[in-house]
Scaffold this motif. Sequence first.
Motif, PDB file in Angstrom:
ATOM      1  N   HIS A   1      -9.914  39.068  23.355  1.00 19.29           N
ATOM      2  CA  HIS A   1      -8.778  39.250  22.294  1.00 19.29           C
ATOM      3  C   HIS A   1      -7.938  38.715  24.033  1.00 19.29           C
ATOM      4  O   HIS A   1      -7.185  40.273  24.840  1.00 19.29           O
ATOM      5  N   ARG A   2      -8.175  37.540  24.946  1.00 20.37           N
ATOM      6  CA  ARG A   2      -7.794  37.765  26.442  1.00 20.37           C
ATOM      7  C   ARG A   2      -6.095  37.973  26.873  1.00 20.37           C
ATOM      8  O   ARG A   2      -6.119  39.121  27.146  1.00 20.37           O
ATOM      9  N   PHE A   3      -5.242  37.390  25.702  1.00 18.10           N
ATOM     10  CA  PHE A   3      -3.673  37.471  25.839  1.00 18.10           C
ATOM     11  C   PHE A   3      -3.255  39.168  25.796  1.00 18.10           C
ATOM     12  O   PHE A   3      -1.557  38.377  25.445  1.00 18.10           O
ATOM     13  N   ALA A   4      -4.173  39.720  25.055  1.00 14.57           N
ATOM     14  CA  ALA A   4      -3.311  40.454  23.786  1.00 14.57           C
ATOM     15  C   ALA A   4      -2.507  41.298  24.591  1.00 14.57           C
ATOM     16  O   ALA A   4      -1.260  41.913  24.150  1.00 14.57           O
ATOM     17  N   PRO A   5      -3.174  41.629  25.823  1.00 14.45           N
ATOM     18  CA  PRO A   5      -2.032  42.947  26.543  1.00 14.45           C
ATOM     19  C   PRO A   5      -0.653  42.383  27.108  1.00 14.45           C
ATOM     20  O   PRO A   5       0.556  42.631  26.478  1.00 14.45           O
TER      21      PRO A   5
END
Length: 311
Positions: free
Chosen positions: A62-66
């Motif tokens: 989930h690379r871009f979750a933050p």
Amino acid sequence: MKKAYILHENKDWTRHLIKRLEELEVPYEEWHLDQGTVRLDQEPPIGVFYNRMSASSHTRGHRFAPELTASVLAWLERHGRKVLNGTRAISLEVSKVAQYMALEANGIKTPRTVAAVGKESIIEAARAFEGKPFITKHNRAGKGLGVQLFYSMEALHEFLEGPSFEESIDGITLIQEYIQAPEPFITRCEFVEGKFVYAVRVDTSEGFQLCPADACQIGDLFCPVGEVAEVRPKFEIIEGFNDPIISKFEAFLKENKIDVAGIEFIRDAEGTIYTYDVNTNTNYNSDAEEKIGQYGMLEIARLLKSELEKL
């Protein structure tokens, strides 16, 4: 109907909270923010929103979750929704540099640290420690990502050119002085609603993977020495813990609008406290909590219920 909304990317870390919400009959909805859209032209639903986004989300694909969560939080705050661990919390969660600067600004001592991008810069930064032991770690981490201990520049060179080296997901590697504790453990203080709940003694004799969540534990949590030796758990709540550092941590959390957090520190041989990690996506160890009958997720569920009742 108003609800408690849980913003996260890892269901393994929310199951205990969901159980407590159901026990307290709190209506809830999970927002799994590994991908999705944010309709900036619409208003958010009515409710209380609790951010549990993790800096280590990229290790679960989930690379871009933050980044998505930061967008959602900005949207929620723009519309005046009640948010626990809002935009300031997410900005500290994904950057240890930001954490250290905020801690120092509140009079909390952190280890001497240099931030570097690129292998040559890492080597240059390490030379500043003048032959003393140092560690490397990822700036955007969680779960002890990238933590390595070095006693020489030669060992660092070998590591950087070997297959084990992995850059932080944001490209920033931290080179930090190694704090030698008299005994192999660190202390983690847990806070809910910005107030101290309990402190945990965490055994570090097997390394730096210190996530207390049950889902993080692989194999046995105990380290017996011989068949008849008394065993000690890796995570052990310290009953009656009381130290002046608690009030400093509470002031830090209030200043930075952080509602729920776990803060880790270590003492050196002289007793000096060095704070090195702020976990705004904090987890709890069920075995340790069961022994004293105190439960972090229950405290969070009660907080969410209380905030919902205020709406």
